[in-house]
Motif scaffolding. Structure first.
Motif, PDB file in Angstrom:
ATOM      1  N   GLN A  47       0.725  -1.146   0.375  1.00  0.00           N
ATOM      2  CA  GLN A  47      -0.259  -0.310  -0.239  1.00  0.00           C
ATOM      3  C   GLN A  47       0.844   1.141   0.118  1.00  0.00           C
ATOM      4  OE1 GLN A  47      -2.510  -0.580   3.412  1.00  0.00           O
ATOM      5  NE2 GLN A  47      -4.061  -1.572   2.923  1.00  0.00           N
ATOM      6  N   SER A  48       2.206   1.151   0.517  1.00  0.00           N
ATOM      7  CA  SER A  48       3.299   2.357   0.601  1.00  0.00           C
ATOM      8  C   SER A  48       3.207   2.724  -0.787  1.00  0.00           C
ATOM      9  CB  SER A  48       3.645   1.956   2.129  1.00  0.00           C
ATOM     10  OG  SER A  48       4.979   1.707   1.032  1.00  0.00           O
ATOM     11  N   GLY A  49       4.073   1.547  -1.548  1.00  0.00           N
ATOM     12  CA  GLY A  49       4.289   1.217  -2.449  1.00  0.00           C
ATOM     13  C   GLY A  49       5.802   1.050  -2.135  1.00  0.00           C
ATOM     14  N   ARG A  50       5.928   0.648  -1.532  1.00  0.00           N
ATOM     15  CA  ARG A  50       7.676   0.239  -0.887  1.00  0.00           C
ATOM     16  C   ARG A  50       7.697  -0.966  -0.678  1.00  0.00           C
ATOM     17  NH1 ARG A  50      11.806   5.603   0.854  1.00  0.00           N
ATOM     18  NH2 ARG A  50      10.570   6.697  -0.828  1.00  0.00           N
ATOM     19  N   ILE A  51       8.554  -1.719  -0.923  1.00  0.00           N
ATOM     20  CA  ILE A  51       8.747  -3.401  -0.477  1.00  0.00           C
ATOM     21  C   ILE A  51      10.209  -3.671  -0.446  1.00  0.00           C
ATOM     22  CG2 ILE A  51       8.348  -5.487  -1.336  1.00  0.00           C
ATOM     23  CD1 ILE A  51       6.547  -4.647  -2.931  1.00  0.00           C
ATOM     24  N   LEU A  52       9.837  -3.949   1.500  1.00  0.00           N
ATOM     25  CA  LEU A  52      11.518  -4.505   1.392  1.00  0.00           C
ATOM     26  C   LEU A  52      12.078  -6.151   0.833  1.00  0.00           C
ATOM     27  CD1 LEU A  52      12.067  -3.448   5.013  1.00  0.00           C
ATOM     28  CD2 LEU A  52      12.554  -2.095   3.397  1.00  0.00           C
ATOM     29  N   ALA A  53      13.327  -5.746   0.386  1.00  0.00           N
ATOM     30  CA  ALA A  53      13.437  -7.330  -0.275  1.00  0.00           C
ATOM     31  C   ALA A  53      14.862  -7.793  -0.026  1.00  0.00           C
ATOM     32  CB  ALA A  53      13.160  -7.394  -1.660  1.00  0.00           C
ATOM     33  N   CYS A  54      15.577  -8.917  -0.216  1.00  0.00           N
ATOM     34  CA  CYS A  54      16.978  -8.996   0.531  1.00  0.00           C
ATOM     35  C   CYS A  54      17.688  -9.808  -0.925  1.00  0.00           C
ATOM     36  CB  CYS A  54      16.721 -10.184   1.514  1.00  0.00           C
ATOM     37  SG  CYS A  54      18.953 -10.377   2.052  1.00  0.00           S
ATOM     38  N   ILE A  55      18.956  -9.005  -1.671  1.00  0.00           N
ATOM     39  CA  ILE A  55      19.136  -9.731  -2.800  1.00  0.00           C
ATOM     40  C   ILE A  55      20.187 -11.388  -2.423  1.00  0.00           C
ATOM     41  CG2 ILE A  55      20.655  -9.479  -4.684  1.00  0.00           C
ATOM     42  CD1 ILE A  55      19.619  -6.536  -4.742  1.00  0.00           C
ATOM     43  N   SER A  56      19.534 -12.142  -2.903  1.00  0.00           N
ATOM     44  CA  SER A  56      19.902 -13.567  -2.391  1.00  0.00           C
ATOM     45  C   SER A  56      21.754 -14.104  -3.264  1.00  0.00           C
ATOM     46  CB  SER A  56      19.166 -14.420  -2.460  1.00  0.00           C
ATOM     47  OG  SER A  56      18.288 -14.839  -3.643  1.00  0.00           O
ATOM     48  N   SER A  57      21.758 -12.756  -5.079  1.00  0.00           N
ATOM     49  CA  SER A  57      22.610 -13.520  -5.461  1.00  0.00           C
ATOM     50  C   SER A  57      23.888 -12.907  -5.397  1.00  0.00           C
ATOM     51  CB  SER A  57      22.227 -12.986  -7.020  1.00  0.00           C
ATOM     52  OG  SER A  57      22.033 -11.990  -7.399  1.00  0.00           O
ATOM     53  N   ARG A  58      24.997 -13.152  -5.369  1.00  0.00           N
ATOM     54  CA  ARG A  58      26.230 -13.386  -5.050  1.00  0.00           C
ATOM     55  C   ARG A  58      26.658 -12.725  -6.090  1.00  0.00           C
ATOM     56  NH1 ARG A  58      28.925 -19.300  -3.972  1.00  0.00           N
ATOM     57  NH2 ARG A  58      28.779 -18.861  -5.627  1.00  0.00           N
ATOM     58  N   PRO A  59      27.506 -11.014  -5.971  1.00  0.00           N
ATOM     59  CA  PRO A  59      27.738 -10.273  -6.813  1.00  0.00           C
ATOM     60  C   PRO A  59      29.003 -11.033  -7.917  1.00  0.00           C
ATOM     61  CG  PRO A  59      29.046  -9.388  -4.073  1.00  0.00           C
ATOM     62  CD  PRO A  59      27.771 -11.108  -4.880  1.00  0.00           C
ATOM     63  N   GLY A  60      28.926 -10.770  -8.886  1.00  0.00           N
ATOM     64  CA  GLY A  60      29.679 -11.534  -9.985  1.00  0.00           C
ATOM     65  C   GLY A  60      29.746 -12.162 -10.529  1.00  0.00           C
ATOM     66  N   PHE A  71      12.813  -7.466  11.969  1.00  0.00           N
ATOM     67  CA  PHE A  71      14.216  -6.864  12.184  1.00  0.00           C
ATOM     68  C   PHE A  71      14.637  -5.188  11.363  1.00  0.00           C
ATOM     69  CE2 PHE A  71      18.330  -7.563  11.585  1.00  0.00           C
ATOM     70  CZ  PHE A  71      19.248  -7.203  12.718  1.00  0.00           C
ATOM     71  N   TYR A  72      14.615  -5.517  10.324  1.00  0.00           N
ATOM     72  CA  TYR A  72      14.655  -4.522   9.188  1.00  0.00           C
ATOM     73  C   TYR A  72      14.032  -3.647   9.649  1.00  0.00           C
ATOM     74  CZ  TYR A  72      18.427  -7.952   7.278  1.00  0.00           C
ATOM     75  OH  TYR A  72      19.305  -8.302   7.473  1.00  0.00           O
ATOM     76  N   LYS A  73      13.168  -3.793   9.578  1.00  0.00           N
ATOM     77  CA  LYS A  73      12.005  -1.860   9.685  1.00  0.00           C
ATOM     78  C   LYS A  73      12.298  -1.375  11.117  1.00  0.00           C
ATOM     79  CE  LYS A  73       7.453  -2.362   8.065  1.00  0.00           C
ATOM     80  NZ  LYS A  73       6.223  -2.464   7.997  1.00  0.00           N
ATOM     81  N   ARG A  74      12.808  -2.382  12.595  1.00  0.00           N
ATOM     82  CA  ARG A  74      13.199  -1.660  13.047  1.00  0.00           C
ATOM     83  C   ARG A  74      15.550  -0.615  12.911  1.00  0.00           C
ATOM     84  NH1 ARG A  74      13.888  -5.692  17.322  1.00  0.00           N
ATOM     85  NH2 ARG A  74      12.229  -7.181  16.706  1.00  0.00           N
TER      86      ARG A  74
END
Length: 99
Positions: A58-71, A88-91
């Motif tokens: 509803q706010s238009g923003r979604i917290l996500a975690c990138i799981s692929s490794r760089p490179g 945890f991440y919101k706090r």
């Protein structure tokens, strides 16, 4: 769009605007077969979204975690945060905003 097609529920709309949006939808309804309508109603009754995730949509923003490794790959794979991880991440973000 996928969620709207699968469950017949638009996630991005706020509840106050949903009533106004339904009036607009009734003016130009999308044609669906009777079978599809019943299937979506059944899915919607079984599907429960966590309040934290619904609030994010509803706010238009979604917290996500990138799981692929760089490179390792040319794209960024990830997942939407939910449950304990989301709280945890919101706090952590709120604490960062205060300082």
């Amino acid at each position: 769009q996928w969620y709207l097609k699968k469950y017949g529920v638009d996630l991005g709309k706020k509840k106050g605007k949903a009533a106004a949006g339904k009036a607009e939808e009734q003016a130009e309804p999308e044609k669906k077969s009777r079978h599809v309508i019943f299937k979506q109603k059944y899915r919607e009754s079984k599907q429960k979204l966590e309040p934290g995730i619904e609030e994010q949509f509803q706010s238009g923003r979604i917290l996500a975690c990138i799981s692929s490794r760089p490179g390792q790959s040319g794209r960024a794979d990830g997942y939407i945060l939910e449950g304990d991880e989301l709280t945890f991440y919101k706090r952590k973000l709120e604490k960062k905003k205060k300082t």
